[in-house]
Design an enzyme around this catalytic site. Structure first.
Site, PDB file in Angstrom:
ATOM      1  N   GLU A 214       1.122  -1.125  -0.264  1.00  0.00           N
ATOM      2  CA  GLU A 214      -0.153  -0.160   0.415  1.00  0.00           C
ATOM      3  C   GLU A 214       0.600   1.338  -0.157  1.00  0.00           C
ATOM      4  O   GLU A 214       1.871   1.419   0.996  1.00  0.00           O
ATOM      5  CB  GLU A 214      -1.144   0.072   1.281  1.00  0.00           C
TER       6      GLU A 214
ATOM      7  N   ARG B   2     -14.997   4.327   5.056  1.00  0.00           N
ATOM      8  CA  ARG B   2     -15.674   5.309   5.529  1.00  0.00           C
ATOM      9  C   ARG B   2     -14.581   6.726   5.678  1.00  0.00           C
ATOM     10  O   ARG B   2     -15.243   7.589   4.676  1.00  0.00           O
ATOM     11  CB  ARG B   2     -16.148   5.407   6.802  1.00  0.00           C
ATOM     12  N   GLY B   3     -13.738   6.655   5.935  1.00  0.00           N
ATOM     13  CA  GLY B   3     -12.631   7.536   6.276  1.00  0.00           C
ATOM     14  C   GLY B   3     -12.410   7.747   7.880  1.00  0.00           C
ATOM     15  O   GLY B   3     -13.702   7.956   8.110  1.00  0.00           O
ATOM     16  N   ASP B   4     -11.448   8.808   8.270  1.00  0.00           N
ATOM     17  CA  ASP B   4     -11.939   9.799   9.581  1.00  0.00           C
ATOM     18  C   ASP B   4     -12.161  10.654   8.996  1.00  0.00           C
ATOM     19  O   ASP B   4     -12.107  11.708   8.664  1.00  0.00           O
ATOM     20  CB  ASP B   4     -10.288   9.605   9.914  1.00  0.00           C
TER      21      ASP B   4
ATOM     22  N   TYR C 212     -10.393  -4.966  11.719  1.00  0.00           N
ATOM     23  CA  TYR C 212      -9.789  -3.707  13.152  1.00  0.00           C
ATOM     24  C   TYR C 212      -9.336  -4.810  14.562  1.00  0.00           C
ATOM     25  O   TYR C 212     -10.344  -5.402  15.303  1.00  0.00           O
ATOM     26  CB  TYR C 212     -10.863  -2.908  13.621  1.00  0.00           C
TER      27      TYR C 212
ATOM     28  N   LYS D 194     -20.280  -4.561   5.987  1.00  0.00           N
ATOM     29  CA  LYS D 194     -19.435  -4.289   4.878  1.00  0.00           C
ATOM     30  C   LYS D 194     -19.391  -5.726   3.879  1.00  0.00           C
ATOM     31  O   LYS D 194     -19.767  -5.341   2.428  1.00  0.00           O
ATOM     32  CB  LYS D 194     -18.311  -3.540   5.274  1.00  0.00           C
TER      33      LYS D 194
ATOM     34  N   LYS E  41       8.597   3.409   0.850  1.00  0.00           N
ATOM     35  CA  LYS E  41       9.649   3.088   1.102  1.00  0.00           C
ATOM     36  C   LYS E  41       9.608   2.024   0.407  1.00  0.00           C
ATOM     37  O   LYS E  41       8.779   1.161   0.811  1.00  0.00           O
ATOM     38  CB  LYS E  41      10.502   3.353   2.002  1.00  0.00           C
TER      39      LYS E  41
HETATM   40  P1  FAD Z   1     -16.893   1.706   8.584  1.00  0.00           P
HETATM   41  O1  FAD Z   1     -16.519   0.437   8.443  1.00  0.00           O
HETATM   42  O2  FAD Z   1     -17.580   2.587   8.756  1.00  0.00           O
HETATM   43  O3  FAD Z   1     -16.724   1.685  10.535  1.00  0.00           O
HETATM   44  C1  FAD Z   1     -16.226   2.947  11.407  1.00  0.00           C
HETATM   45  C2  FAD Z   1     -17.571   2.831  12.382  1.00  0.00           C
HETATM   46  O4  FAD Z   1     -18.407   3.158  13.030  1.00  0.00           O
HETATM   47  C3  FAD Z   1     -16.482   1.817  13.522  1.00  0.00           C
HETATM   48  O5  FAD Z   1     -16.691   1.636  14.574  1.00  0.00           O
HETATM   49  C4  FAD Z   1     -18.108   1.019  13.114  1.00  0.00           C
HETATM   50  O6  FAD Z   1     -17.527  -0.124  14.223  1.00  0.00           O
HETATM   51  C5  FAD Z   1     -18.744   1.287  12.936  1.00  0.00           C
HETATM   52  N1  FAD Z   1     -20.019   1.797  12.378  1.00  0.00           N
HETATM   53  C6  FAD Z   1     -19.396   0.776  11.588  1.00  0.00           C
HETATM   54  N2  FAD Z   1     -20.990   0.733  10.706  1.00  0.00           N
HETATM   55  C7  FAD Z   1     -22.365   0.855  12.199  1.00  0.00           C
HETATM   56  C8  FAD Z   1     -23.611   0.985  11.569  1.00  0.00           C
HETATM   57  N3  FAD Z   1     -24.413   0.621  10.604  1.00  0.00           N
HETATM   58  N4  FAD Z   1     -23.921   1.416  12.664  1.00  0.00           N
HETATM   59  C9  FAD Z   1     -23.447   1.808  13.688  1.00  0.00           C
HETATM   60  N5  FAD Z   1     -21.979   1.874  13.899  1.00  0.00           N
HETATM   61  C10 FAD Z   1     -21.519   1.114  12.903  1.00  0.00           C
HETATM   62  N6  FAD Z   1      -8.643   6.101   5.296  1.00  0.00           N
HETATM   63  C11 FAD Z   1      -8.211   6.932   4.455  1.00  0.00           C
HETATM   64  O7  FAD Z   1      -8.985   8.158   4.684  1.00  0.00           O
HETATM   65  N7  FAD Z   1      -7.608   6.828   2.947  1.00  0.00           N
HETATM   66  C12 FAD Z   1      -7.551   5.628   2.740  1.00  0.00           C
HETATM   67  O8  FAD Z   1      -7.307   5.288   1.703  1.00  0.00           O
HETATM   68  C13 FAD Z   1      -7.842   4.906   4.102  1.00  0.00           C
HETATM   69  N8  FAD Z   1      -6.675   3.505   3.920  1.00  0.00           N
HETATM   70  C14 FAD Z   1      -7.078   2.129   4.790  1.00  0.00           C
HETATM   71  C15 FAD Z   1      -6.700   1.217   4.605  1.00  0.00           C
HETATM   72  C16 FAD Z   1      -7.280   0.396   5.784  1.00  0.00           C
HETATM   73  C17 FAD Z   1      -6.862  -1.626   5.058  1.00  0.00           C
HETATM   74  C18 FAD Z   1      -7.700   0.766   7.111  1.00  0.00           C
HETATM   75  C19 FAD Z   1      -7.660  -1.053   7.623  1.00  0.00           C
HETATM   76  C20 FAD Z   1      -8.053   1.809   7.278  1.00  0.00           C
HETATM   77  C21 FAD Z   1      -7.603   2.502   6.082  1.00  0.00           C
HETATM   78  N9  FAD Z   1      -7.985   4.121   6.024  1.00  0.00           N
HETATM   79  C22 FAD Z   1      -8.038   5.012   4.965  1.00  0.00           C
HETATM   80  C23 FAD Z   1      -8.415   4.553   7.466  1.00  0.00           C
HETATM   81  C24 FAD Z   1     -10.169   4.014   7.761  1.00  0.00           C
HETATM   82  O9  FAD Z   1     -10.255   4.984   6.737  1.00  0.00           O
HETATM   83  C25 FAD Z   1     -10.536   4.722   9.016  1.00  0.00           C
HETATM   84  O10 FAD Z   1     -10.080   3.360  10.100  1.00  0.00           O
HETATM   85  C26 FAD Z   1     -11.759   4.886   9.400  1.00  0.00           C
HETATM   86  O11 FAD Z   1     -11.983   5.347  11.146  1.00  0.00           O
HETATM   87  C27 FAD Z   1     -12.922   3.644   9.420  1.00  0.00           C
HETATM   88  O12 FAD Z   1     -13.237   2.822   8.225  1.00  0.00           O
HETATM   89  P2  FAD Z   1     -14.450   1.739   7.779  1.00  0.00           P
HETATM   90  O13 FAD Z   1     -14.090   1.625   6.405  1.00  0.00           O
HETATM   91  O14 FAD Z   1     -13.370   0.968   8.670  1.00  0.00           O
HETATM   92  O15 FAD Z   1     -15.685   2.650   8.484  1.00  0.00           O
END
Ligand code: FAD
Length: 294
Positions: free
Chosen positions: A18, A108-110, A154, A174, A281
């Site tokens: 990545e 989802r993103g942060d 996670y 998901k 890197k």
């Molecule tokens: P979600 O699956 O939506 O979960 C987020 C939170 O909401 C969790 O606590 C979950 O338990 C909760 N949740 C989910 N669904 C529901 C529901 N229906 N009702 C209530 N709660 C719910 N970030 C970037 O900005 N750009 C990137 O390119 C990027 N790449 C990544 C690649 C990997 C492999 C990983 C592990 C992370 C990456 N991230 C990236 C970080 C990621 O965006 C964050 O960890 C973000 O906070 C959560 O994304 P998610 O898709 O897991 O969210």
């Protein structure tokens, strides 16, 4: 090849890298030099992250397209819900299709730095599962060949989730929405990973789960990253890093050895692949790939 095609029975574990789109021109120049070095290590595919906003977003597709179309290496664009309406998501998806890219890491993103909760953009989405659903709907409406879709998992629980059980239930959403595989957040103790896989399987999630590993670059860098994502640094590793102090070369060496140990153990215990967060890197990955000699 789409993600899911890598994980048929009897196929050797995948290795994926990545990378992230740099913010500066200098960073971009460096990355353009590093990409062929990474490709020379023969990963199965390279994924390109998606920035929170601004110019690095444009670069995600540019870099992924270059990897796919100039080097013929399989690739994936990351895509997030941050700052994008449904119409904008459709526009991005159309551009991804036009670039010949067939894999997406859907997230989802942060929330923006300092904010505790994620506020969905106007006419956009709150969760990764909704983005996955959106992509599947886009394919149907445009009569488009389906993407390979990876989602995030996670092993130590997502930082905002109230419990592991709830987080796993949300992970299941998901996958049920159309996720083909799960790539995990970084971790430094493989027990977290295997425990997570067991919980996911007990919850009825059958998609391949790919562990994500990050070679440490410096003590300061890994402290910052783990405090943001909630991953633990085991005591023994932390004390080695403490001894390295501000000596980044030493910390990086500790990181390489840690990554090699984790990788060998994961592969010996039958994981379907390893995803390395290579942080743009190549030198650390050269050492790691040599040591695991596929
Ligand atoms: P979600 O699956 O939506 O979960 C987020 C939170 O909401 C969790 O606590 C979950 O338990 C909760 N949740 C989910 N669904 C529901 C529901 N229906 N009702 C209530 N709660 C719910 N970030 C970037 O900005 N750009 C990137 O390119 C990027 N790449 C990544 C690649 C990997 C492999 C990983 C592990 C992370 C990456 N991230 C990236 C970080 C990621 O965006 C964050 O960890 C973000 O906070 C959560 O994304 P998610 O898709 O897991 O969210």
């Amino acid at each position: 090849m789409r993600f899911q095609e890598y994980f048929n029975d009897g196929v050797k574990p995948t290795i994926s890298f990545e990378i992230f789109p740099p913010k500066t021109e200098q960073g971009m120049e460096n990355l353009l030099q590093i990409i062929p070095e990474l490709i020379a290590l023969h990963p199965d595919y390279i994924t390109v992250t998606y920035g929170a906003m601004g110019s690095t977003r444009e670069r995600t597709l540019e870099i992924a397209s270059l990897i796919k179309n100039r080097y013929g290496m399989e690739t994936a664009c990351h895509l997030t819900c941050v700052g994008a309406s449904r119409t904008e998501l459709d526009e991005i998806l159309s551009r991804i299709v036009d670039s010949g890219i067939r894999n997406i890491v859907a997230l989802r993103g942060d929330p923006p730095r300092g904010d505790e909760t994620f506020i969905p953009p106007p006419d956009g989405y709150s969760y990764g599962s909704q983005l996955v659903e959106h992509i599947r709907t886009f394919e149907r409406e445009k009569d488009q060949e389906s993407f390979g879709i990876a989602v995030a998992g996670y092993p130590e629980k997502h930082i905002e989730a109230p419990s592991m059980e709830i987080d796993i239930a949300n992970l299941k959403r998901k996958v049920e929405a159309g996720g083909d595989l799960i790539i995990t957040q970084l971790f430094f103790d493989n027990n977290f990973f295997f425990d997570f896989v067991e919980r996911a399987r007990s919850a009825g999630i059958i998609a391949p789960i790919i562990p994500g590993l990050m070679p440490i670059l410096s003590a300061k860098q890994i402290k910052r990253i783990t405090s943001m994502c909630g991953a633990n640094i085991p005591l023994k590793l932390q004390s080695e890093l403490d001894k390295a102090g501000n000596d980044d070369e030493k910390a990086s060496e500790i990181g390489i050895q840690q990554c090699i140990r984790q990788t060998k153990d994961l592969l010996a215990r039958g994981v379907p692949g390893i995803h390395f967060y290579v942080l743009n890197k190549s030198n650390q990955m050269q050492r790691i790939m040599e040591a695991i000699s596929r």
